[in-house]
Structures are given as C-alpha cells and as structure tokens.
Design a protein around this motif. Structure first.
Motif, mmCIF file in Angstrom:
data_model
loop_
_atom_site.group_PDB
_atom_site.id
_atom_site.type_symbol
_atom_site.label_atom_id
_atom_site.label_comp_id
_atom_site.label_asym_id
_atom_site.label_seq_id
_atom_site.Cartn_x
_atom_site.Cartn_y
_atom_site.Cartn_z
ATOM 1 N N CYS A 174 25.896 -14.634 41.565
ATOM 2 C CA CYS A 174 25.940 -13.697 41.007
ATOM 3 C C CYS A 174 24.703 -12.802 41.023
ATOM 4 N N ASN A 175 24.406 -11.489 41.503
ATOM 5 C CA ASN A 175 23.306 -11.295 40.993
ATOM 6 C C ASN A 175 22.632 -10.112 39.851
ATOM 7 N N LYS A 176 23.870 -11.106 38.938
ATOM 8 C CA LYS A 176 23.456 -9.491 37.777
ATOM 9 C C LYS A 176 23.528 -10.622 36.889
ATOM 10 N N ALA A 177 22.140 -12.031 36.579
ATOM 11 C CA ALA A 177 22.818 -12.836 35.870
ATOM 12 C C ALA A 177 22.354 -11.866 34.144
ATOM 13 N N HIS A 178 22.157 -11.471 33.740
ATOM 14 C CA HIS A 178 21.708 -10.462 32.214
ATOM 15 C C HIS A 178 22.537 -10.254 31.661
ATOM 16 N N ALA A 179 24.253 -10.301 32.733
ATOM 17 C CA ALA A 179 25.557 -9.488 32.360
ATOM 18 C C ALA A 179 25.845 -10.957 32.029
ATOM 19 N N LEU A 180 25.878 -12.298 31.747
ATOM 20 C CA LEU A 180 26.656 -13.337 31.398
ATOM 21 C C LEU A 180 25.909 -13.797 29.785
ATOM 22 N N VAL A 181 25.012 -13.003 29.401
ATOM 23 C CA VAL A 181 24.169 -13.523 28.683
ATOM 24 C C VAL A 181 25.764 -13.193 27.253
ATOM 25 N N ASN A 182 25.730 -14.368 26.150
ATOM 26 C CA ASN A 182 26.402 -14.781 25.177
ATOM 27 C C ASN A 182 25.184 -14.036 23.960
ATOM 28 N N THR A 183 26.192 -13.766 23.207
ATOM 29 C CA THR A 183 25.554 -13.347 22.000
ATOM 30 C C THR A 183 25.554 -14.344 20.882
ATOM 31 N N ASN A 184 25.170 -14.682 19.831
ATOM 32 C CA ASN A 184 25.437 -16.266 19.147
ATOM 33 C C ASN A 184 25.035 -15.595 17.447
ATOM 34 N N THR A 185 23.497 -14.863 17.527
ATOM 35 C CA THR A 185 22.976 -14.414 16.217
ATOM 36 C C THR A 185 22.222 -13.013 16.203
ATOM 37 N N PRO A 186 22.281 -12.668 14.533
ATOM 38 C CA PRO A 186 22.016 -11.565 14.502
ATOM 39 C C PRO A 186 21.006 -10.926 15.729
ATOM 40 N N ALA A 187 19.965 -11.076 15.569
ATOM 41 C CA ALA A 187 18.764 -10.810 16.389
ATOM 42 C C ALA A 187 19.129 -10.515 18.061
ATOM 43 N N GLN A 188 20.205 -11.620 18.735
ATOM 44 C CA GLN A 188 20.454 -11.422 19.478
ATOM 45 C C GLN A 188 21.122 -10.186 19.899
ATOM 46 N N PHE A 189 22.306 -9.423 19.447
ATOM 47 C CA PHE A 189 22.958 -8.653 19.180
ATOM 48 C C PHE A 189 22.422 -7.561 18.993
ATOM 49 N N LYS A 190 21.385 -8.064 17.975
ATOM 50 C CA LYS A 190 20.368 -6.182 17.568
ATOM 51 C C LYS A 190 19.976 -6.680 19.110
ATOM 52 N N ALA A 191 19.653 -7.388 19.646
ATOM 53 C CA ALA A 191 19.190 -7.198 21.430
ATOM 54 C C ALA A 191 19.715 -6.399 22.242
ATOM 55 N N VAL A 192 20.882 -7.147 21.832
ATOM 56 C CA VAL A 192 21.894 -5.830 23.349
ATOM 57 C C VAL A 192 22.341 -4.326 22.870
ATOM 58 N N ASN A 193 22.113 -4.166 21.380
ATOM 59 C CA ASN A 193 22.515 -2.907 21.176
ATOM 60 C C ASN A 193 21.341 -1.924 21.187
ATOM 61 N N GLU A 194 19.457 -2.383 20.762
ATOM 62 C CA GLU A 194 18.406 -1.562 21.399
ATOM 63 C C GLU A 194 17.967 -1.552 22.703
ATOM 64 N N GLN A 195 18.493 -2.405 23.222
ATOM 65 C CA GLN A 195 18.293 -2.474 24.657
ATOM 66 C C GLN A 195 19.747 -2.235 25.791
ATOM 67 N N PHE A 196 20.688 -1.895 25.446
ATOM 68 C CA PHE A 196 21.559 -1.492 26.515
ATOM 69 C C PHE A 196 21.560 -0.166 26.615
ATOM 70 N N ASP A 197 21.009 0.863 25.992
ATOM 71 C CA ASP A 197 21.144 2.132 26.624
ATOM 72 C C ASP A 197 19.968 2.411 27.324
ATOM 73 N N GLN A 198 18.680 1.233 27.131
ATOM 74 C CA GLN A 198 17.215 1.587 27.677
ATOM 75 C C GLN A 198 17.331 1.023 28.848
ATOM 76 N N HIS A 199 18.422 0.845 29.515
ATOM 77 C CA HIS A 199 18.595 0.308 30.919
ATOM 78 C C HIS A 199 17.559 -1.521 30.680
ATOM 79 N N LYS A 200 17.103 -2.217 30.148
ATOM 80 C CA LYS A 200 15.805 -3.469 30.397
ATOM 81 C C LYS A 200 16.676 -4.851 30.656
#
Length: 208
Positions: A174-200
């Motif tokens: 898999c050349n896009k390992a970041h796409a396989l991350v799980n979001t298990n906590t509010p902090a992790q889900f917040k990180a997804v929301n904040e970073q999703f549109d910033q392409h980081k």
C-alpha cells in the motif's frame, strides 16, 4: 484478463466506541456520517450489496447482529459471511481516509487469484501489509467452519491477523498507508477534520 470480483461489502460498525465517547458511526466528516461514507466507498468499489455489522435494530438499513456476541470484529465477520453467499470485502466504520481505489485494489487481487490452484497453497484472504482491514475473504464452507471454531473456543485468540494467516492470506503493498488509519478518540477524529482539506497526510499520520 481477470474476471471481475463479485462480492458483498461489509462495514464493521458494532464496536462500543468507548474511547471516542460517542457512536463513531454517526460522526460527521465531509458532510456525511462515517457509516454513510464507508457504505458509499464499498458500493463505488463494486460491491453488489452492503451489509452493516451492528447490534442495533433498524427499519432502513441491513444491520447484521452478531451470532456470537462479544467476539469483536471476527464475530461481525462471521455473522456477515453467514448472511450472504458471496465473498465479502470488509472495512471498518472508523477509517475515514480510506479510498475506493484501495478497496478496488484488494478486490482485484482476489479476482486475479483463482479459487483453486494445483500444487499451490490456497489463499482465502487479502489485505494490505501490517493492516488487517480492509479485508477480502472467500466465502467458503471451510472458512466459515474454521471461523466458527475460533469463536466458540473460549481459549482462542480472536485476532483478524491470526485468522487470515490460518486460512491463507496474501498481503498487498500500500503506497498510501495514511489512508488506513483508524480514528478511535476525539483527538484523532479532530486531527482528521483539521488536516483532511489541507492535504497533509504525513502530519496526519504522526498526529494519529
């Protein structure tokens, strides 16, 4: 030329969401729930139908309750295998960065592998290296019998990785390992929301 895989999509959405503190399935990302997003990805990847492993009643969705409650993800996998005659492509509701392309890659690997190969070990499962989900599983009687024995044996280690190794698994790059991350906590889900549109994705991977 390979035959197109015929499979049912499965979303594992039956967890307790204890670390998140709220039901992960109904969290909103990109103006849709995580459950809706997972179902749409499976459909786009070619699933003929989508089943949802979830121990609640619904008049509008195909929720499949666990036959063996308290067995974790393997319990959901077994119950959905029993609910369809097709192979299944399984993902989890808490993988918001998963893409249709990655799901299609796994389905294509399965379709390229014939059900029977003379003098070759039988392969019944496909997933990416080091990540148990998403996962494609051949829906055979032997696979279901083996999984049932794991579930009813109180001393068995109910691990997806161990189960797939025991039935024969092919791991994919898999050349896009970041796409396989799980979001298990509010902090992790917040990180997804904040970073999703910033392409980081690299920053997101470190955050999670």
């Amino acid at each position: 030329m390979s035959n197109k895989a015929v499979f049912t999509g499965v979303v594992l959405a039956g967890g307790q969401s204890s670390r998140m503190g709220s039901d992960k399935a109904i969290l909103i990302l990109k103006n849709k729930t995580l459950l809706q997003n997972a179902c749409e990805l499976l459909t786009a990847a070619g699933a003929s139908d989508v089943l949802i492993s979830r121990n609640v009643q619904s008049a509008t969705a195909q929720y499949i309750a666990d036959i063996y409650p308290g067995s974790g993800p393997l319990g959901g996998i077994y119950s959905t295998l029993m609910a369809t005659e097709q192979d299944i492509l399984v993902t989890a509701v808490d993988m918001p960065l998963l893409t249709c392309t990655l799901l299609s890659q796994i389905a294509s690997a399965a379709s390229d592998n014939p059900h029977f190969q003379t003098n070759q070990p039988q392969i019944h499962a496909w997933h990416f290296e080091n990540e148990p989900l998403p996962l494609y599983i051949r829906n055979t009687q032997s696979v279901k019998r083996h999984l049932k024995q794991l579930l009813i044996n109180v001393n068995s280690h109910k691990s997806i990785k161990q189960f797939t190794r025991s039935i024969g698994v092919q791991t994919l790059k898999c050349n896009k390992a970041h796409a396989l991350v799980n979001t298990n906590t509010p902090a992790q889900f917040k990180a997804v929301n904040e970073q999703f549109d910033q392409h980081k994705p690299n920053l997101l991977r470190r955050t999670l």
